[in-house]
Design a protein around this motif. Sequence first.
Motif, PDB file in Angstrom:
ATOM      1  N   VAL A 153     -44.112 -89.405 -49.319  1.00  0.00           N
ATOM      2  CA  VAL A 153     -45.133 -88.371 -49.512  1.00  0.00           C
ATOM      3  C   VAL A 153     -46.420 -88.833 -48.844  1.00  0.00           C
ATOM      4  O   VAL A 153     -46.874 -89.956 -49.061  1.00  0.00           O
ATOM      5  CB  VAL A 153     -45.378 -88.114 -51.024  1.00  0.00           C
ATOM      6  N   ARG A 154     -47.013 -87.970 -48.040  1.00  0.00           N
ATOM      7  CA  ARG A 154     -48.283 -88.290 -47.381  1.00  0.00           C
ATOM      8  C   ARG A 154     -49.407 -88.103 -48.390  1.00  0.00           C
ATOM      9  O   ARG A 154     -49.561 -87.037 -48.974  1.00  0.00           O
ATOM     10  CB  ARG A 154     -48.499 -87.377 -46.179  1.00  0.00           C
ATOM     11  N   ILE A 155     -50.180 -89.160 -48.599  1.00  0.00           N
ATOM     12  CA  ILE A 155     -51.278 -89.137 -49.563  1.00  0.00           C
ATOM     13  C   ILE A 155     -52.475 -88.451 -48.922  1.00  0.00           C
ATOM     14  O   ILE A 155     -52.900 -88.813 -47.824  1.00  0.00           O
ATOM     15  CB  ILE A 155     -51.656 -90.562 -50.027  1.00  0.00           C
ATOM     16  N   ARG A 156     -53.015 -87.438 -49.637  1.00  0.00           N
ATOM     17  CA  ARG A 156     -54.187 -86.720 -49.145  1.00  0.00           C
ATOM     18  C   ARG A 156     -55.413 -87.608 -49.167  1.00  0.00           C
ATOM     19  O   ARG A 156     -55.529 -88.507 -49.995  1.00  0.00           O
ATOM     20  CB  ARG A 156     -54.506 -85.516 -50.046  1.00  0.00           C
ATOM     21  N   ARG A 157     -56.341 -87.322 -48.277  1.00  0.00           N
ATOM     22  CA  ARG A 157     -57.643 -87.988 -48.318  1.00  0.00           C
ATOM     23  C   ARG A 157     -58.320 -87.557 -49.604  1.00  0.00           C
ATOM     24  O   ARG A 157     -58.372 -86.379 -49.939  1.00  0.00           O
ATOM     25  CB  ARG A 157     -58.493 -87.572 -47.121  1.00  0.00           C
ATOM     26  N   GLN A 158     -58.810 -88.520 -50.323  1.00  0.00           N
ATOM     27  CA  GLN A 158     -59.456 -88.240 -51.595  1.00  0.00           C
ATOM     28  C   GLN A 158     -60.899 -87.828 -51.358  1.00  0.00           C
ATOM     29  O   GLN A 158     -61.577 -88.396 -50.511  1.00  0.00           O
ATOM     30  CB  GLN A 158     -59.421 -89.486 -52.487  1.00  0.00           C
ATOM     31  N   GLY A 159     -61.381 -86.905 -52.105  1.00  0.00           N
ATOM     32  CA  GLY A 159     -62.765 -86.488 -51.980  1.00  0.00           C
ATOM     33  C   GLY A 159     -63.011 -85.243 -52.810  1.00  0.00           C
ATOM     34  O   GLY A 159     -62.079 -84.586 -53.253  1.00  0.00           O
ATOM     35  N   LEU A 160     -64.274 -84.930 -53.008  1.00  0.00           N
ATOM     36  CA  LEU A 160     -64.645 -83.738 -53.753  1.00  0.00           C
ATOM     37  C   LEU A 160     -65.082 -82.658 -52.769  1.00  0.00           C
ATOM     38  O   LEU A 160     -65.763 -82.951 -51.783  1.00  0.00           O
ATOM     39  CB  LEU A 160     -65.797 -84.044 -54.707  1.00  0.00           C
ATOM     40  N   ASP A 161     -64.714 -81.411 -53.068  1.00  0.00           N
ATOM     41  CA  ASP A 161     -65.202 -80.328 -52.226  1.00  0.00           C
ATOM     42  C   ASP A 161     -66.631 -79.971 -52.648  1.00  0.00           C
ATOM     43  O   ASP A 161     -67.161 -80.525 -53.621  1.00  0.00           O
ATOM     44  CB  ASP A 161     -64.265 -79.117 -52.286  1.00  0.00           C
ATOM     45  N   GLU A 162     -67.254 -79.062 -51.930  1.00  0.00           N
ATOM     46  CA  GLU A 162     -68.657 -78.732 -52.190  1.00  0.00           C
ATOM     47  C   GLU A 162     -68.879 -78.227 -53.613  1.00  0.00           C
ATOM     48  O   GLU A 162     -69.875 -78.566 -54.256  1.00  0.00           O
ATOM     49  CB  GLU A 162     -69.152 -77.700 -51.176  1.00  0.00           C
ATOM     50  N   GLU A 163     -67.969 -77.410 -54.099  1.00  0.00           N
ATOM     51  CA  GLU A 163     -68.109 -76.871 -55.457  1.00  0.00           C
ATOM     52  C   GLU A 163     -68.019 -77.997 -56.489  1.00  0.00           C
ATOM     53  O   GLU A 163     -68.789 -78.029 -57.445  1.00  0.00           O
ATOM     54  CB  GLU A 163     -67.028 -75.826 -55.727  1.00  0.00           C
ATOM     55  N   GLN A 164     -67.098 -78.919 -56.290  1.00  0.00           N
ATOM     56  CA  GLN A 164     -66.956 -80.033 -57.220  1.00  0.00           C
ATOM     57  C   GLN A 164     -68.179 -80.941 -57.186  1.00  0.00           C
ATOM     58  O   GLN A 164     -68.613 -81.430 -58.217  1.00  0.00           O
ATOM     59  CB  GLN A 164     -65.695 -80.835 -56.908  1.00  0.00           C
TER      60      GLN A 164
END
Length: 96
Positions: A34-45
């Motif tokens: 499984v390819r691990i997504r880049r972790q981060g918060l979006d603008e709303e978060q």
Amino acid sequence: MIASYEAGESLISIATARRLGKQTVSRLFSEAGVRIRRQGLDEEQVSQAVGAYLSGKTIREVAAELGVGHSMVWRALKGAGVELRPNVRRGGRPAK
């Protein structure tokens, strides 16, 4: 677990729900290809995190609400230019 992750659930929320460490879940996913997504918060978060922190919640409380790690919230707050409160240990003693 993989289906939940691919549907958008975070590593930390999957790990917490299954009483596993985030690193364990990440390792299991990697081993399964499984390819691990880049972790981060979006603008709303980020906006939610800033509001919650400025209203008096701790970084860890904000992180729990968002289902992410506390260091991710710390980085998002710093990136948003929020002046962080001094780190205080339980019992009111300042950290060394």
